[in-house]
Design an enzyme around this catalytic site. Structure first.
Site, mmCIF file in Angstrom:
data_model
loop_
_atom_site.group_PDB
_atom_site.id
_atom_site.type_symbol
_atom_site.label_atom_id
_atom_site.label_comp_id
_atom_site.label_asym_id
_atom_site.label_seq_id
_atom_site.Cartn_x
_atom_site.Cartn_y
_atom_site.Cartn_z
ATOM 1 N N GLU A 173 47.740 74.052 67.451
ATOM 2 C CA GLU A 173 47.803 75.357 66.814
ATOM 3 C C GLU A 173 46.594 75.581 65.911
ATOM 4 O OE1 GLU A 173 52.596 75.890 67.023
ATOM 5 O OE2 GLU A 173 51.697 75.922 65.041
ATOM 6 N N CYS A 222 42.036 77.979 60.054
ATOM 7 C CA CYS A 222 42.596 76.650 59.819
ATOM 8 C C CYS A 222 42.642 75.925 61.164
ATOM 9 C CB CYS A 222 43.994 76.829 59.203
ATOM 10 S SG CYS A 222 44.809 75.272 58.857
ATOM 11 N N CYS A 277 50.009 63.887 64.378
ATOM 12 C CA CYS A 277 49.376 63.156 63.279
ATOM 13 C C CYS A 277 50.054 61.808 63.170
ATOM 14 C CB CYS A 277 49.537 63.929 61.968
ATOM 15 S SG CYS A 277 48.567 63.238 60.603
ATOM 16 N N CYS A 315 53.391 61.784 56.588
ATOM 17 C CA CYS A 315 53.718 62.274 55.246
ATOM 18 C C CYS A 315 55.125 62.871 55.303
ATOM 19 C CB CYS A 315 52.697 63.327 54.798
ATOM 20 S SG CYS A 315 51.037 62.643 54.677
ATOM 21 N N CYS A 320 55.810 66.904 55.793
ATOM 22 C CA CYS A 320 54.979 67.673 56.727
ATOM 23 C C CYS A 320 55.619 67.722 58.107
ATOM 24 C CB CYS A 320 53.589 67.047 56.816
ATOM 25 S SG CYS A 320 52.503 67.927 57.955
ATOM 26 N N GLY A 328 46.878 67.120 62.133
ATOM 27 C CA GLY A 328 46.105 65.877 62.219
ATOM 28 C C GLY A 328 45.351 65.498 60.960
ATOM 29 N N GLU A 329 44.852 64.258 60.963
ATOM 30 C CA GLU A 329 44.032 63.757 59.860
ATOM 31 C C GLU A 329 42.581 63.709 60.346
ATOM 32 O OE1 GLU A 329 43.991 62.992 56.606
ATOM 33 O OE2 GLU A 329 41.937 62.372 57.017
ATOM 34 N N SER A 331 39.905 68.503 54.890
ATOM 35 C CA SER A 331 41.005 68.070 54.033
ATOM 36 C C SER A 331 41.530 66.722 54.525
ATOM 37 C CB SER A 331 42.126 69.114 54.077
ATOM 38 O OG SER A 331 43.227 68.690 53.305
ATOM 39 N N SER A 386 44.537 65.809 49.724
ATOM 40 C CA SER A 386 45.967 66.094 49.586
ATOM 41 C C SER A 386 46.576 65.073 48.644
ATOM 42 C CB SER A 386 46.630 66.025 50.962
ATOM 43 O OG SER A 386 46.129 67.054 51.772
ATOM 44 N N LEU A 387 46.776 65.474 47.405
ATOM 45 C CA LEU A 387 47.207 64.511 46.385
ATOM 46 C C LEU A 387 48.739 64.480 46.270
ATOM 47 C CD1 LEU A 387 45.999 62.522 44.350
ATOM 48 C CD2 LEU A 387 45.986 64.358 42.661
ATOM 49 N N HIS A 388 49.341 65.568 45.896
ATOM 50 C CA HIS A 388 50.804 65.767 45.870
ATOM 51 C C HIS A 388 51.589 64.968 44.832
ATOM 52 C CE1 HIS A 388 49.885 68.004 49.409
ATOM 53 N NE2 HIS A 388 49.669 66.940 50.149
ATOM 54 N N ASN A 445 56.502 74.633 52.170
ATOM 55 C CA ASN A 445 56.988 75.465 53.265
ATOM 56 C C ASN A 445 58.037 74.693 54.053
ATOM 57 O OD1 ASN A 445 55.296 77.819 52.958
ATOM 58 N ND2 ASN A 445 53.604 76.466 53.508
ATOM 59 N N CYS A 465 51.123 76.385 55.851
ATOM 60 C CA CYS A 465 50.738 74.965 55.725
ATOM 61 C C CYS A 465 51.921 74.069 56.057
ATOM 62 C CB CYS A 465 50.357 74.618 54.295
ATOM 63 S SG CYS A 465 49.150 75.659 53.590
HETATM 64 N N1 SAH Z 1 45.814 65.408 57.147
HETATM 65 C C1 SAH Z 1 45.015 66.289 56.346
HETATM 66 C C2 SAH Z 1 44.929 67.666 56.924
HETATM 67 C C3 SAH Z 1 46.230 68.438 56.870
HETATM 68 S S1 SAH Z 1 45.961 69.694 55.752
HETATM 69 C C4 SAH Z 1 45.523 66.263 54.915
HETATM 70 O O1 SAH Z 1 46.530 65.609 54.667
HETATM 71 O O2 SAH Z 1 44.888 66.831 54.037
HETATM 72 C C5 SAH Z 1 47.468 70.419 55.525
HETATM 73 C C6 SAH Z 1 47.795 70.595 54.057
HETATM 74 O O3 SAH Z 1 49.125 71.145 53.961
HETATM 75 C C7 SAH Z 1 47.853 69.265 53.339
HETATM 76 O O4 SAH Z 1 47.493 69.377 52.004
HETATM 77 C C8 SAH Z 1 49.300 68.937 53.473
HETATM 78 O O5 SAH Z 1 49.687 67.948 52.591
HETATM 79 C C9 SAH Z 1 49.945 70.273 53.224
HETATM 80 N N2 SAH Z 1 51.312 70.344 53.742
HETATM 81 C C10 SAH Z 1 51.880 69.587 54.685
HETATM 82 N N3 SAH Z 1 53.150 69.926 54.886
HETATM 83 C C11 SAH Z 1 53.408 70.946 54.044
HETATM 84 C C12 SAH Z 1 54.558 71.750 53.795
HETATM 85 N N4 SAH Z 1 55.673 71.571 54.485
HETATM 86 N N5 SAH Z 1 54.458 72.717 52.874
HETATM 87 C C13 SAH Z 1 53.301 72.928 52.215
HETATM 88 N N6 SAH Z 1 52.178 72.203 52.409
HETATM 89 C C14 SAH Z 1 52.239 71.215 53.309
#
Ligand code: SAH
Length: 379
Positions: free
Chosen positions: A103, A116, A123, A127, A130, A176-177, A208, A230-232, A307, A350
């Site tokens: 996608e 995007c 992937c 995580c 995701c 993907g990463e 990212s 992507s820290l979180h 999301n 996202c």
């Molecule tokens: N693998 C890479 C590229 C993916 S980017 C990375 O981790 O950065 C997608 C972004 O959306 C990342 O910051 C990811 O953590 C975030 N993301 C993933 N699932 C999500 C969700 N359900 N709601 C909001 N953001 C999410």
């Protein structure tokens, strides 16, 4: 074996020219006994005129076009679906050979249009929040499949009347990463920024990553794009649960790599992504811990309201909690923005990109089993 098939020379596979960046195309043309400048000439056709047939390249002589037909090809993913959201966000599902699909999402804003782009089919990082992770993993995308997303989106957006240069920014934030598909991603990002390619400014292409420390250093050597991380979570205990890769590359090592990245680029900063999940990582104490952490790196914070997707237990933080979190960070002097949720009516937000992954891991089966179990429990 018949005599004919035993003696026939095996046909060497054709080279897909969309798999090659400018240096690769130059090597290709020299390899077939042609001049190096042909690379730029053909790139203008591929990326400025957006043709995908050699016979449309009218300033390339007939003899060379015939030669190219014999040893090269121009292959891109195929559009399976195109969907437009009420807010103008557009999503494409692109079919790849062998039954996989990926996608790609376009997000228009007043002063820019961001595409995007996906880097892998599924992937492998898993995580916990995701939805792409739940699809499992099949393979890396080729360079042509990555740059092809930009090519197709650009062509379709122009056809839809969205202007002459609808894409001003690209973010490698799809499925993907990207740092686990390093060479193909770097080549595709080179084509995005090349003047003979899509000509985007370096800072308008963003990669990212979930935090692959050694590859951040490698990227710093080989490319000059913006970096998002992507820290979180502001501490290892929580981040270990959300981003399992953290067990291998904990926060201190990640921050050090981020600092090395910006040190090579004066006036640059890292965008840290932080998905806000209710009761998980959205408490004020996390905001304060985040401030302490980010003070050490030139940074911007991008807060992403979670999301939801089928089968997840996480929930989006309340708007008031999100605002309170942002306020703490801003009052400490950091730059923070809340990412507006776009395209969620077409599952294009996202973490909602799923495509069609012929999974090679057990993960999609486990996720489906959980979904089924949920239905049984609910009944
Ligand atoms: N693998 C890479 C590229 C993916 S980017 C990375 O981790 O950065 C997608 C972004 O959306 C990342 O910051 C990811 O953590 C975030 N993301 C993933 N699932 C999500 C969700 N359900 N709601 C909001 N953001 C999410």
């Amino acid at each position: 074996m018949s005599e004919a098939s035993a003696t026939a020379a095996p046909a060497s596979p054709k080279v897909n020219l969309f798999d090659l960046d400018r240096a690769g195309l130059q090597r290709f043309f020299i390899g077939i006994g042609e001049k190096k400048y042909r690379a730029e000439q053909v790139m203008k056709w591929l990326y400025h005129q957006q043709v995908d047939r050699f016979d449309a390249m009218t300033d390339v002589g007939k003899a060379l076009r015939t030669k190219l037909d014999a040893c090269a090809e121009l292959v891109l993913p195929k559009v399976m679906h195109e969907q437009q959201s009420a807010d103008g966000t557009t999503k494409w599902v692109l079919a790849l050979p062998g039954g996989n699909a990926i996608e790609t999402v376009y997000i228009p804003e007043t002063s820019r249009g961001t595409l995007c782009v996906s880097s892998q089919v599924g992937c492998s990082l898993n995580c916990s929040f995701c939805s792409t992770a739940k699809q499992g993993f099949n393979r890396n995308l080729s360079t042509s499949e990555i740059i092809g997303q930009v090519w197709i989106a650009n062509q379709r957006l122009k056809a839809l009347g969205r202007g002459e240069r609808p894409i001003t920014n690209v973010v490698m934030m799809g499925m993907g990463e990207p740092l686990l598909n390093f060479d193909n991603v770097v080549a595709a990002m080179d084509l995005m920024r090349d003047d003979f390619g899509f000509g985007l400014a370096n800072k308008r292409v963003t990669l990212s990553t979930a935090g692959l420390v050694p590859m951040i250093d490698e990227l710093s050597e080989k490319s000059d794009v913006s970096l998002a991380v992507s820290l979180h979570a502001p501490n290892d205990a929580l981040r270990d649960q959300l981003v399992p890769l953290n067990k291998k590359y904990p926060i201190a090592e990640l921050m050090a790599a981020c600092n090395r990245y910006v040190a090579k680029r004066p006036r640059s900063s890292i965008t840290f992504e932080y998905t806000l999940m209710k009761g998980v990582n959205d408490k004020p104490e996390y905001a304060r811990a985040l401030v302490k952490l980010l003070r050490r790196v030139p940074s911007k914070l991008n807060l992403i309201p979670f999301n939801p997707f089928p089968g997840t237990d996480y929930e989006r933080s309340d708007p008031a909690t999100i605002e309170a979190f942002k306020k703490i960070v801003m009052e400490a002097g950091l730059i923070a923005t809340v990412r507006r949720t776009r395209g969620d009516d077409i599952d294009a937000a996202c973490g909602q990109l799923v495509g069609q992954v012929l999974d090679r891991t057990r993960r999609s089966r486990e996720h489906r089993a959980r979904l089924e179990q949920g239905k049984v429990d609910a009944a």
